[in-house]
Write an enzyme that holds these catalytic residues in place. Structure first.
Site, mmCIF file in Angstrom:
data_model
loop_
_atom_site.group_PDB
_atom_site.id
_atom_site.type_symbol
_atom_site.label_atom_id
_atom_site.label_comp_id
_atom_site.label_asym_id
_atom_site.label_seq_id
_atom_site.Cartn_x
_atom_site.Cartn_y
_atom_site.Cartn_z
ATOM 1 N N GLY A 1 0.782 -1.222 0.000
ATOM 2 C CA GLY A 1 0.000 0.000 0.000
ATOM 3 C C GLY A 1 0.818 1.277 0.000
ATOM 4 O O GLY A 1 1.765 1.402 0.748
ATOM 5 N N SER A 2 0.497 2.228 -0.858
ATOM 6 C CA SER A 2 1.179 3.506 -0.907
ATOM 7 C C SER A 2 0.643 4.339 -2.054
ATOM 8 O O SER A 2 -0.524 4.244 -2.392
ATOM 9 C CB SER A 2 2.693 3.321 -1.029
ATOM 10 O OG SER A 2 2.975 2.375 -2.004
ATOM 11 N N ARG A 3 1.513 5.139 -2.694
ATOM 12 C CA ARG A 3 1.033 6.109 -3.655
ATOM 13 C C ARG A 3 2.085 6.379 -4.724
ATOM 14 O O ARG A 3 3.276 6.211 -4.499
ATOM 15 C CB ARG A 3 0.712 7.399 -2.904
ATOM 16 C CG ARG A 3 0.208 8.537 -3.741
ATOM 17 C CD ARG A 3 -0.215 9.658 -2.820
ATOM 18 N NE ARG A 3 0.289 10.939 -3.237
ATOM 19 C CZ ARG A 3 0.150 12.057 -2.557
ATOM 20 N NH1 ARG A 3 -0.469 12.049 -1.404
ATOM 21 N NH2 ARG A 3 0.631 13.193 -3.016
#
Length: 217
Positions: free
Chosen positions: A184-186
């Site tokens: 999970g991240s961006r």
């Protein structure tokens, strides 16, 4: 199901840990051990799902900017990109949940002209300041349309490992893999101010496939 090469260490550790916990629960809890084993099996299956490598038919692109990751568009705005462009740019941010494919792909074709790793904080990935304060990488490409495109892998509250394989001088091909982020991240993409944006906030993207913008030649 094909698994990403970054899965090896995680799966080995998870297998050993879950095996020990499962055996201990059987030994000490006997008939109640299923209350432990079933959730462990679900988590174990989710780890395999996270590291999956789906088949994608990647096309050749020149003007098109391709979604670099699977996720959801959470920001489109004009910003000052101070690290490399040092001027105005349009920022598109795509948030990845732990259930998304986390392969990171080049958004445009061209030559890698800059890369840098930045240690930093672990703010939640949708926080606006995560682009400049979190652990991250910055990569710049001189595109086939002679534009400079900058993009960042950003670690989030859960994601604590960023991997990127490219080097300065490498030839980038839009839609092809250059790295991976765990759990999970961006991803932020910084485009020339006159770029035609073809996505909108809330759109769900498929990395390597969906066109999110078009640059003028």
């Amino acid at each position: 199901m094909k698994l990403h090469k970054e899965s090896k260490g995680t799966i080995i550790v998870a297998s050993l840990l879950f095996a020990v916990i499962g055996l201990l629960s059987i030994y000490f809890l006997e008939m109640w051990s299923l209350a432990i084993i079933i959730p462990l099996l679900i988590i174990y299956g989710l780890i395999f799902w996270f590291f999956r490598v789906p088949h994608r038919d990647i096309l050749n692109h020149k003007e098109n900017v391709i979604a670099p990751v699977d996720g959801k568009v959470v920001m489109i705005k004009e910003v000052d990109e101070d690290e490399f462009i040092q001027g105005k740019a349009i920022q598109i941010s795509i948030f990845m949940s732990p259930l998304n494919v986390h392969i990171c792909r080049y958004p445009v074709s061209g030559e890698v002209i800059y890369k840098k790793y930045h240690p930093g904080k672990y703010l939640v990935a949708w926080h606006e300041k995560s682009s400049t304060e979190n652990e991250r990488t910055t990569i710049a490409i001189k595109s086939l349309t002679n534009h400079t495109v900058v993009f960042r892998q950003i670690a989030g509250y859960v994601a604590r490992r960023i991997v990127f394989y490219c080097n300065e001088g490498d030839q980038a091909k839009a839609g092809h893999e250059f790295g991976f982020i765990k759990f999970g991240s961006r991803m932020d993409i910084f485009l020339p101010i006159d770029t035609e944006i073809t996505c909108k906030i809330g759109d769900k993207t498929k990395g390597g496939i969906d066109v999110i913008a078009k640059m003028k030649e």
